[in-house]
Each structure stands twice: as structure tokens, then as C-alpha cells.
Design a protein around this motif. Structure first.
Motif, mmCIF file in Angstrom:
data_model
loop_
_atom_site.group_PDB
_atom_site.id
_atom_site.type_symbol
_atom_site.label_atom_id
_atom_site.label_comp_id
_atom_site.label_asym_id
_atom_site.label_seq_id
_atom_site.Cartn_x
_atom_site.Cartn_y
_atom_site.Cartn_z
ATOM 1 N N TRP A 1 0.806 -1.106 -0.226
ATOM 2 C CA TRP A 1 0.024 -0.042 -0.167
ATOM 3 C C TRP A 1 0.903 1.176 -0.570
ATOM 4 N N LEU B 1 -4.796 13.928 -5.781
ATOM 5 C CA LEU B 1 -3.611 13.620 -6.351
ATOM 6 C C LEU B 1 -3.448 14.622 -7.086
ATOM 7 N N ALA C 1 2.197 12.778 -4.239
ATOM 8 C CA ALA C 1 1.360 11.831 -3.706
ATOM 9 C C ALA C 1 2.136 11.731 -1.872
ATOM 10 N N SER C 2 3.766 11.907 -1.615
ATOM 11 C CA SER C 2 3.871 12.216 -0.105
ATOM 12 C C SER C 2 2.617 13.182 0.614
ATOM 13 N N GLY D 1 5.406 5.518 1.935
ATOM 14 C CA GLY D 1 4.636 6.486 0.543
ATOM 15 C C GLY D 1 5.513 7.951 0.561
ATOM 16 N N LYS E 1 0.932 8.376 -8.284
ATOM 17 C CA LYS E 1 1.104 9.836 -9.023
ATOM 18 C C LYS E 1 1.356 9.791 -10.145
ATOM 19 N N ALA F 1 -0.196 10.511 1.339
ATOM 20 C CA ALA F 1 -0.915 9.686 1.683
ATOM 21 C C ALA F 1 -0.009 10.169 3.750
ATOM 22 N N PRO G 1 1.953 5.626 5.548
ATOM 23 C CA PRO G 1 1.906 6.784 5.053
ATOM 24 C C PRO G 1 4.090 7.190 5.040
ATOM 25 N N MET H 1 -9.257 10.509 -3.346
ATOM 26 C CA MET H 1 -8.278 10.390 -3.212
ATOM 27 C C MET H 1 -7.439 10.640 -4.464
ATOM 28 N N ASN I 1 2.012 2.705 -3.323
ATOM 29 C CA ASN I 1 0.663 2.396 -4.081
ATOM 30 C C ASN I 1 1.322 4.033 -4.402
ATOM 31 N N TRP I 2 1.284 4.841 -3.390
ATOM 32 C CA TRP I 2 1.704 6.491 -3.710
ATOM 33 C C TRP I 2 1.725 6.882 -4.835
ATOM 34 N N SER J 1 8.257 8.312 -2.258
ATOM 35 C CA SER J 1 7.962 9.741 -3.420
ATOM 36 C C SER J 1 9.478 10.518 -3.447
#
Length: 307
Positions: A36, A107, A112-113, A274, A44, A116, A271, A103, A39-40, A278
Motif C-alpha cells: 500500500w 493527487l 503523493a507524499s 509512501g 501519482k 499519503a 504513510p 483520493m 502505491n502512492w 515518493s
């Protein structure tokens, strides 16, 4: 004496089995968090090639269908009793449709950071919403956790400067709304649980929740297959197989082996991964504002979980 030794042996075997299940649960939790978290930046990047509703909806529908196959192969019934459809539709709307839509759109304005970090205020919102919906007491720890959760986005806005923050404001609002609605769905699911086997429930919710995104994408967007590069295709495959299939299966496996509080705290890796991923893959800034926001959000979630 023999009975006493047998009892001790049985106790040791039970302890070893519990320890083995716990270690297995931590491994499953780590796999989930990595899947997960990565995925960020993947999402993005995909948004630079494909519109958000189509990207999220298509990967979700295919991933949900694959989960239905996994459930069927695993011997779980795919039938949804008539009295469960209302609960399933409500949970799909709050936990899947709104989350994926808001979400994905957020974005478009946010790195992305930062998306998250804001997204993972969700457990804090859930702890607060449990007060009016589930009758759980609103403790001082929960109030502090909510303040910290608000402090994270404020730290991002302060670190970006006024002009940059105003440009990102739509994304911040969308991400906060997505986190709030996901939290609402989580609490409602505790009040009105969908009584289906775990993988079957997730598969139906993902499939049903993503179908409106596919329909809206076809009506409002113009996704072109030819616009996808090799990296774009890889991103779609990653979201379908890793995010919706592998990570959900390992998440349910972790929940079956770990206390809920341990699993909830373990997702704080998402996070963190993420934000770091990122910065590495998308070269997004990782300055004082991002780090402060991440620390405040993680602290808020830990307090919410402890309360």
C-alpha cells in the motif's frame, strides 16, 4: 506426574503456536504496508498518463473480480444474502467509491507524499466518530489525536508557503474528505457489519464500489489505451495485483493473527513508505514541513489507537 508433564508440554506447544502465528501476522502486515505504501508514487505517476476515475475504477474492478475468484477457489461462498445487500452497498460507497474518487482527484493537486500523510488521518477520524455512532467515550487522548491530525496538514501548508498552499487547498480538502468518509465507513461497518466471509466481503465491496468510477470515467473522461507507456501499464498491473489482491489478502491474514491494535499501529508504515518512496522515485521534496506533518500524523494515530 505424567499428567503434569503432559500439561506443560501442551502449554509450551500452545505458546509456540501462538508465537508462530504472531510472527506470521507481522510478516503479512509488513507485506501489506509495503504494497500500500508504494502505491502512492505509483498512482501519482499513473495520473500523468491516465485520468483518475478510469485509473482507479478499472484496476479496482479487475482486482475485485480476481479476489472473487480467489474466494471461490478457497471454498468461500460468493452468495450475498438479501438482508446483507444494503449494508454491502453502504460500505462500498463509503469505503471504496468515495475513497477511490476523492483520493484520486486529490493527487491532481497534491504530491503523493502529502496525499499519503493526509489520508492516514483516517484512524483518528474513526476514533472520534465512534463517540456519536458507537457510544464510545470521547477521551482526552482522542481530542489530542484529532488536534495532531489537523496539525499535519497545517504543517504541510505552513511549510509550502501561502501561495503554494492555496494552490494545493482543493487537494487537501478532497484528501481530508476521503479520509473522513473512509473513517465513517469503518465505524458504520462496526455498527452494521457485512456478514460475509472476509475475502468475499472485500471482493464484493471493491467490485461494487469501483463500478461507479468506471461508469463515471467513461462518461466524463477520455481514457486512451494508447496513452499508457510501459511504466503506465506496469502501474495498472501493480494496482490491480498488488494493491487490490495481494495486499488485501495479506491484510486479512494479518488481522486473523494479530490483535487489532497491533495491526492498526502497523499500518503506520504505509504513510512512511509512501513519503520516502515518493521522494526517491518521484523526486518529491522531503523537507521539514513534510517530516513534521508525518510525525504529527503518526503520533495522532498512535494516540487514537491507544485510546
Amino acid at each position: 506426574m505424567t499428567a503434569l508433564n503432559d500439561g506443560r508440554a501442551t502449554s509450551r506447544n500452545a505458546t509456540n503456536a501462538a508465537g508462530s502465528r504472531g510472527r506470521g501476522g507481522l510478516v503479512f502486515l509488513l507485506i501489506t504496508s509495503v504494497g500500500w505504501g508504494l502505491n502512492w508514487p505509483v498512482m501519482k505517476h499513473l495520473l500523468t498518463e491516465w485520468p483518475p476515475l478510469s485509473a482507479r475504477g478499472l484496476s479496482g474492478v479487475v482486482g475485485g473480480a480476481l479476489l472473487l475468484i480467489i474466494a471461490m477457489v478457497g471454498g468461500q461462498s460468493l452468495r450475498v444474502p438479501r438482508d446483507q445487500w444494503g449494508r454491502l452497498l453502504l460500505s462500498s460507497l463509503l469505503n471504496i467509491s468515495s475513497w477511490m474518487t476523492l483520493m484520486g482527484l486529490a493527487l491532481l493537486w497534491l504530491p503523493a507524499s502529502e496525499g499519503a500523510v493526509i489520508a492516514y488521518t483516517m484512524p483518528v477520524w474513526a476514533s472520534v466518530l465512534a463517540w456519536p455512532i458507537l457510544g464510545e467515550r470521547l477521551t482526552l487522548l482522542r481530542v489530542i489525536s484529532l488536534l495532531l491530525a489537523f496539525g499535519g496538514p497545517l504543517a504541510l501548508m505552513g511549510g509550502n508557503g501561502v501561495a503554494a498552499s492555496m494552490e494545493k487547498l482543493p487537494g487537501i480538502i478532497l484528501a481530508m474528505a476521503g479520509a473522513f468518509l473512509f473513517a465513517l465507513g469503518t465505524v458504520v461497518a462496526k455498527r452494521l457489519p457485512v456478514r460475509l466471509p472476509a475475502i468475499t466481503s472485500a471482493a464484493w465491496q471493491i467490485t461494487v464500489g469501483c463500478l461507479p468510477l468506471v461508469a463515471a470515467g467513461l462518461l466524463l473522461e477520455d481514457p486512451q489505451i494508447s496513452a499508457l507507456s510501459a511504466v503506465g501499464w506496469a502501474s495498472l498491473v501493480y494496482m490491480t495485483l498488488i494493491v487490490f489482491c495481494l495486499s488485501y489478502v495479506t491484510w486479512f491474514a494479518a488481522l486473523a493473527r494479530l490483535p487489532a491494535s497491533v495491526a492498526a499501529i502497523g499500518t503506520l508504515l504505509v504513510p512512511v513508505i509512501g513519503v520516502v518512496a515518493s521522494a526517491v522515485f518521484l523526486h518529491e521534496p522531503l523537507g521539514a514541513g513534510q517530516i513534521t506533518a508525518l510525525v504529527m500524523t503518526v503520533a495522532g494515530v498512535v494516540l487514537a489507537t491507544r485510546s
